[in-house]
Scaffold this motif. Structure first.
Motif, mmCIF file in Angstrom:
data_model
loop_
_atom_site.group_PDB
_atom_site.id
_atom_site.type_symbol
_atom_site.label_atom_id
_atom_site.label_comp_id
_atom_site.label_asym_id
_atom_site.label_seq_id
_atom_site.Cartn_x
_atom_site.Cartn_y
_atom_site.Cartn_z
ATOM 1 N N ASN A 1 0.822 -1.216 0.000
ATOM 2 C CA ASN A 1 0.000 0.000 0.000
ATOM 3 C C ASN A 1 0.851 1.259 0.000
ATOM 4 O OD1 ASN A 1 -2.400 -1.389 0.049
ATOM 5 N ND2 ASN A 1 -2.472 -1.486 2.255
ATOM 6 N N GLY A 2 2.151 1.118 -0.222
ATOM 7 C CA GLY A 2 3.028 2.276 -0.252
ATOM 8 C C GLY A 2 3.644 2.610 1.094
ATOM 9 N N TYR A 3 3.406 1.764 2.089
ATOM 10 C CA TYR A 3 3.971 1.995 3.411
ATOM 11 C C TYR A 3 5.223 1.147 3.593
ATOM 12 C CZ TYR A 3 -0.408 4.253 4.563
ATOM 13 O OH TYR A 3 -1.486 5.093 4.580
ATOM 14 N N ARG A 4 6.165 1.677 4.328
ATOM 15 C CA ARG A 4 7.399 0.956 4.610
ATOM 16 C C ARG A 4 7.439 0.709 6.108
ATOM 17 N NH1 ARG A 4 12.610 2.889 5.771
ATOM 18 N NH2 ARG A 4 11.696 4.950 5.714
ATOM 19 N N HIS A 5 7.580 -0.547 6.498
ATOM 20 C CA HIS A 5 7.601 -0.901 7.911
ATOM 21 C C HIS A 5 8.991 -0.628 8.489
ATOM 22 C CE1 HIS A 5 6.214 -2.975 11.486
ATOM 23 N NE2 HIS A 5 7.403 -3.536 11.541
ATOM 24 N N VAL A 6 9.048 0.206 9.514
ATOM 25 C CA VAL A 6 10.303 0.554 10.170
ATOM 26 C C VAL A 6 10.156 0.202 11.635
ATOM 27 C CG1 VAL A 6 11.904 2.417 10.728
ATOM 28 C CG2 VAL A 6 10.680 2.449 8.561
ATOM 29 N N LYS A 7 11.179 -0.413 12.197
ATOM 30 C CA LYS A 7 11.135 -0.813 13.601
ATOM 31 C C LYS A 7 12.061 0.060 14.431
ATOM 32 C CE LYS A 7 10.408 -5.693 12.601
ATOM 33 N NZ LYS A 7 10.930 -7.053 12.799
ATOM 34 N N VAL A 8 11.666 0.262 15.688
ATOM 35 C CA VAL A 8 12.558 0.888 16.649
ATOM 36 C C VAL A 8 12.952 -0.187 17.647
ATOM 37 C CG1 VAL A 8 11.652 3.221 16.403
ATOM 38 C CG2 VAL A 8 10.614 1.706 18.051
ATOM 39 N N ASN A 9 14.169 -0.094 18.154
ATOM 40 C CA ASN A 9 14.697 -1.105 19.071
ATOM 41 C C ASN A 9 14.691 -0.537 20.493
ATOM 42 O OD1 ASN A 9 16.059 -3.056 20.457
ATOM 43 N ND2 ASN A 9 17.817 -3.142 19.068
ATOM 44 N N HIS A 10 13.649 -0.814 21.236
ATOM 45 C CA HIS A 10 13.538 -0.287 22.593
ATOM 46 C C HIS A 10 14.603 -0.870 23.511
ATOM 47 C CE1 HIS A 10 9.099 1.176 22.285
ATOM 48 N NE2 HIS A 10 9.832 1.530 21.250
#
Length: 82
Positions: A4-13
């Motif tokens: 859908n045009g979204y890029r999944h980005v994760k943060v490392n808590h």
């Protein structure tokens, strides 16, 4: 969601990372859920599973339009077919 045009980005808590320079973080989704819960508790009281997608769509629209509330009604009315 990538389709859908979204890029999944994760943060490392675990590494004490709470946001990325590109703007990814958890504040936006936490703000959305807080607004959703307030809206259900304050306006709708109860939400049935049958109509949950409709409620989520309504609150998604409200959240996405929160910076231009004066345009909410006009854009909503234009979306209906006459």
């Amino acid at each position: 969601m990538a389709d859908n045009g979204y890029r999944h980005v994760k943060v490392n808590h675990a590494a004490k990372e709470y946001a990325k320079p590109c703007g990814a973080g958890v504040n936006a989704i936490e703000g959305f859920w807080a607004q959703l819960k307030r809206g259900i508790n304050g306006t709708h009281i109860h939400v049935s599973g049958k109509h949950l997608p409709k409620y989520l769509g309504e609150f998604e629209y409200r959240y996405n339009m929160r910076h231009v509330p004066h345009l909410m009604l006009d854009r909503l009315m234009v979306s209906f077919v006459r």
